[in-house]
Scaffold this active site. Structure first.
Site, mmCIF file in Angstrom:
data_model
loop_
_atom_site.group_PDB
_atom_site.id
_atom_site.type_symbol
_atom_site.label_atom_id
_atom_site.label_comp_id
_atom_site.label_asym_id
_atom_site.label_seq_id
_atom_site.Cartn_x
_atom_site.Cartn_y
_atom_site.Cartn_z
ATOM 1 N N CYS A 154 29.263 60.229 -16.189
ATOM 2 C CA CYS A 154 29.170 58.618 -16.038
ATOM 3 C C CYS A 154 30.560 58.272 -16.314
ATOM 4 O O CYS A 154 31.301 58.558 -17.209
ATOM 5 C CB CYS A 154 28.120 58.392 -17.160
ATOM 6 S SG CYS A 154 27.576 56.778 -17.043
ATOM 7 N N PHE B 299 25.295 49.876 -13.063
ATOM 8 C CA PHE B 299 25.252 48.598 -12.331
ATOM 9 C C PHE B 299 26.628 48.504 -11.325
ATOM 10 O O PHE B 299 27.384 49.528 -11.645
ATOM 11 C CB PHE B 299 25.280 47.476 -13.432
ATOM 12 C CG PHE B 299 26.614 47.366 -14.107
ATOM 13 C CD1 PHE B 299 27.697 46.956 -13.726
ATOM 14 C CD2 PHE B 299 26.342 47.653 -15.400
ATOM 15 C CE1 PHE B 299 28.775 46.992 -14.560
ATOM 16 C CE2 PHE B 299 27.522 47.629 -16.221
ATOM 17 C CZ PHE B 299 28.771 47.436 -15.893
ATOM 18 N N GLU C 133 28.961 45.160 -10.547
ATOM 19 C CA GLU C 133 29.064 43.695 -11.056
ATOM 20 C C GLU C 133 30.300 43.096 -10.394
ATOM 21 O O GLU C 133 31.214 43.609 -10.393
ATOM 22 C CB GLU C 133 29.136 43.939 -12.588
ATOM 23 C CG GLU C 133 28.975 42.760 -13.426
ATOM 24 C CD GLU C 133 29.230 42.874 -14.822
ATOM 25 O OE1 GLU C 133 28.139 43.214 -15.356
ATOM 26 O OE2 GLU C 133 29.948 42.661 -15.330
ATOM 27 N N HIS D 291 29.446 51.056 -12.405
ATOM 28 C CA HIS D 291 29.226 51.982 -13.505
ATOM 29 C C HIS D 291 28.021 52.832 -13.223
ATOM 30 O O HIS D 291 26.875 52.280 -12.906
ATOM 31 C CB HIS D 291 28.738 50.984 -14.782
ATOM 32 C CG HIS D 291 28.277 51.869 -16.041
ATOM 33 N ND1 HIS D 291 27.379 51.398 -16.963
ATOM 34 C CD2 HIS D 291 28.533 53.154 -16.399
ATOM 35 C CE1 HIS D 291 27.592 52.323 -17.829
ATOM 36 N NE2 HIS D 291 28.099 53.472 -17.530
ATOM 37 N N MET E 38 24.850 42.769 -19.827
ATOM 38 C CA MET E 38 24.744 42.031 -18.616
ATOM 39 C C MET E 38 24.820 40.503 -18.971
ATOM 40 O O MET E 38 24.164 40.179 -19.998
ATOM 41 C CB MET E 38 23.324 42.206 -18.147
ATOM 42 C CG MET E 38 22.910 41.427 -16.819
ATOM 43 S SD MET E 38 21.266 41.875 -16.348
ATOM 44 C CE MET E 38 20.267 42.001 -17.874
ATOM 45 N N HIS F 64 33.418 53.016 -25.063
ATOM 46 C CA HIS F 64 33.173 52.954 -23.667
ATOM 47 C C HIS F 64 32.353 51.676 -23.443
ATOM 48 O O HIS F 64 32.144 51.639 -22.070
ATOM 49 C CB HIS F 64 32.346 54.152 -23.329
ATOM 50 C CG HIS F 64 30.851 54.266 -23.540
ATOM 51 N ND1 HIS F 64 30.452 53.826 -24.588
ATOM 52 C CD2 HIS F 64 29.768 54.571 -22.870
ATOM 53 C CE1 HIS F 64 29.067 53.840 -24.589
ATOM 54 N NE2 HIS F 64 28.798 54.177 -23.335
ATOM 55 N N GLY F 65 31.938 50.859 -24.141
ATOM 56 C CA GLY F 65 31.061 49.694 -23.870
ATOM 57 C C GLY F 65 30.590 48.789 -25.146
ATOM 58 O O GLY F 65 31.357 49.075 -26.224
#
Length: 482
Positions: A102, A208, A210, A238, A382, A405-406
């Site tokens: 991923c 997603f 984006e 992603h 989001m 990572h996020g």
DNA sequence: ATGTGC
């Protein structure tokens, strides 16, 4: 076992430790990178117990680490880094994740948001039309068995040879979008058949595509090298290896559950199942994992082609292709050398929901980034900000060259669904100029901003820890989800 | 994350 804040000793404002003495199974200490307010989000779930469990992984070196975006996962926490000794230390599929490779890629455009504000809604619809999404969904490609073998062996280059991109894209992908240790014969027929129709699709969950604009620049020179300008539109992609990677993880976890015993390995949680990297089962999984990684890079490459097509359909071909800035993996095990106790040590670095964040001077990086460091892409949730960072030499000293990572979940999917009114959220985002195109309201509810930690605080932590530097902040204007 | 669970 229950772990609370009182078990953590503070080493720095951003660094906490659970010492080896905490539990007899621990081979190394457990370390948490997080500013204090984030700890409250972390303590609510099983991630610290999992972090401590990972510290007992055979052959683990240095420390069991979690990044500030940590949350609980299968066996290992998501947002974790575990480096084991190569070649006889453990390899564990749970330390990599079901969605092998991923990852995220960023494309830069030549268009400023101000020039095209009235076209963003149309762009969001065109992106949704061109990029297949949703649970179990296939795309326009239907691979033959021979083509599947080639995708698994060649990675992103397969897609480019077929016309889905430019050969120049390859230099801007981690490992050039290709792991040569991949062996398609270690991938089950079932995994291959699940992958036949899913190349060029994003899937569901937190995946997603984006469109963002660059809202702020922190490091002008680096931003220029990365091709980022304030006000410019960029595209974030992603996704991972879809059903194929998931099946590979399932297959090899099952094999390891029984094989583990013959190597005399005991783990505190069966989900940590692992075998020596050098064993037959370890090698088979590793070679299949590399094949899944190649599939994921081919997937993000075909999606890039689809995004470029949607872009041209809205803005015209004269706006040129979207340029690939970088593609980073965040679910992967890599063979790397890092210092352990001051000496170079060959390692199997498991990163699960953690991004490689190499500092300057690595020959694998694109030439134009080599003296600066590796781009690190941190998607927010989001409707919130995302960040572009750059890896530093300090990440090699501290976290085996790794970063977060996020934003990281703070609510489970079910908890989020209970709290969020998805149609209302979609409208609110639209009022703020963010056009969400999603296959289901369920997906929107599960991915609502409230379900995630504060990405600003997460990024502040890694930046204060010095393992990555902020380069730019992005804000979304169009989101395509499953 | 995932043809959401053996």
């Amino acid at each position: 076992m229950k772990i609370g804040k009182h078990h953590l000793s503070k080493i720095e404002d951003y660094l906490w430790e659970i010492p080896k003495s905490f539990h007899k199974n621990m081979l190394v200490p457990a370390r948490v990178l997080a500013h204090e307010p984030i700890l409250d989000d972390i303590i609510g779930d099983r991630s610290l117990v999992q972090l401590v469990n990972v510290a007992s992984l055979p052959g683990i070196q240095g420390a069991s680490w979690v990044m500030p975006d940590v949350h609980e996962g299968y066996g290992f926490p998501i947002g974790g880094v575990a480096a084991t000794s190569h070649p006889d230390g453990a390899i564990s599929p749970g330390g990599i994740g079901y969605d092998i490779n991923c990852g995220v890629r960023l494309l830069t455009s030549t268009i400023m948001l101000e020039e095209v504000k009235d076209k963003i809604e149309a762009l969001s619809k065109e992106m949704y039309a061109q990029i297949p999404s949703g649970m179990g969904k296939g795309g326009f490609l239907h691979l033959t068995h021979k083509e599947m073998e080639d995708v698994l062996s060649l990675g992103a280059k397969w897609a480019i040879d077929k016309g889905y991109g430019n050969i120049k894209d390859l230099a801007f992908i981690e490992n050039n979008g290709h792991l040569p240790d991949a062996d398609p014969s270690k991938v089950s027929e079932r995994a291959k058949s699940r992958g036949l129709d899913q190349l060029g699709t994003i899937g569901s969950g937190n995946h997603f595509v984006e469109v963002d604009y660059v809202d702020e620049i922190y490091e002008p020179e680096v931003a220029e090298a990365f091709g980022l300008k304030k006000g410019q539109l960029v595209v974030l992609i992603h996704t991972g290896s879809r059903g194929l990677g998931h099946q590979i993880a399932t297959d090899h976890i099952k094999i390891m559950m029984t094989a583990m015993e013959k190597y005399g390995i005991r783990v505190p949680d069966r989900e940590l199942t692992c075998v020596p990297f050098s064993s037959l089962e370890g090698q088979n999984y590793y070679k299949a994992m590399c094949a899944a990684a190649n599939y994921a890079w081919a997937n993000r490459q075909v999606i890039t082609w689809e995004a470029r097509k949607a872009w041209a359909n809205i803005f015209g071909k004269d706006h040129g292709q979207l340029k690939l800035m970088y593609d980073v993996a965040h679910n992967m095990a890599k063979l790397e050398t890092h210092n352990v106790d001051g000496k170079p040590h060959a390692l199997i670095v498991h990163r699960k929901g953690a991004t490689r964040a190499f500092g300057p001077g690595f020959s694998e990086l694109p030439e134009s980034y080599n003296l600066l460091g590796q781009p690190v892409i941190i998607p927010g949730s989001m409707g919130t900000s995302s960040y572009i960072l750059i890896g530093t030499s300090k990440s090699h000293d501290l976290t085996f060259g790794s970063c977060c990572h996020g934003a990281g979940r703070r609510l489970s999917r079910t908890a989020s669904k209970k709290q969020v009114n998805a149609p209302q959220l979609k409208e609110q985002l639209k009022e703020r100029g963010i056009y969400v195109q999603a296959g289901s309201f369920k997906g929107i509810a599960e991915e609502a901003p409230i379900a995630y930690k504060d990405v600003n605080l997460v990024v502040e932590t890694v930046s204060d820890a010095g393992i990555a530097k902020k380069v730019a902040k992005l804000r979304p204007v169009a989101v395509v989800k499953g």
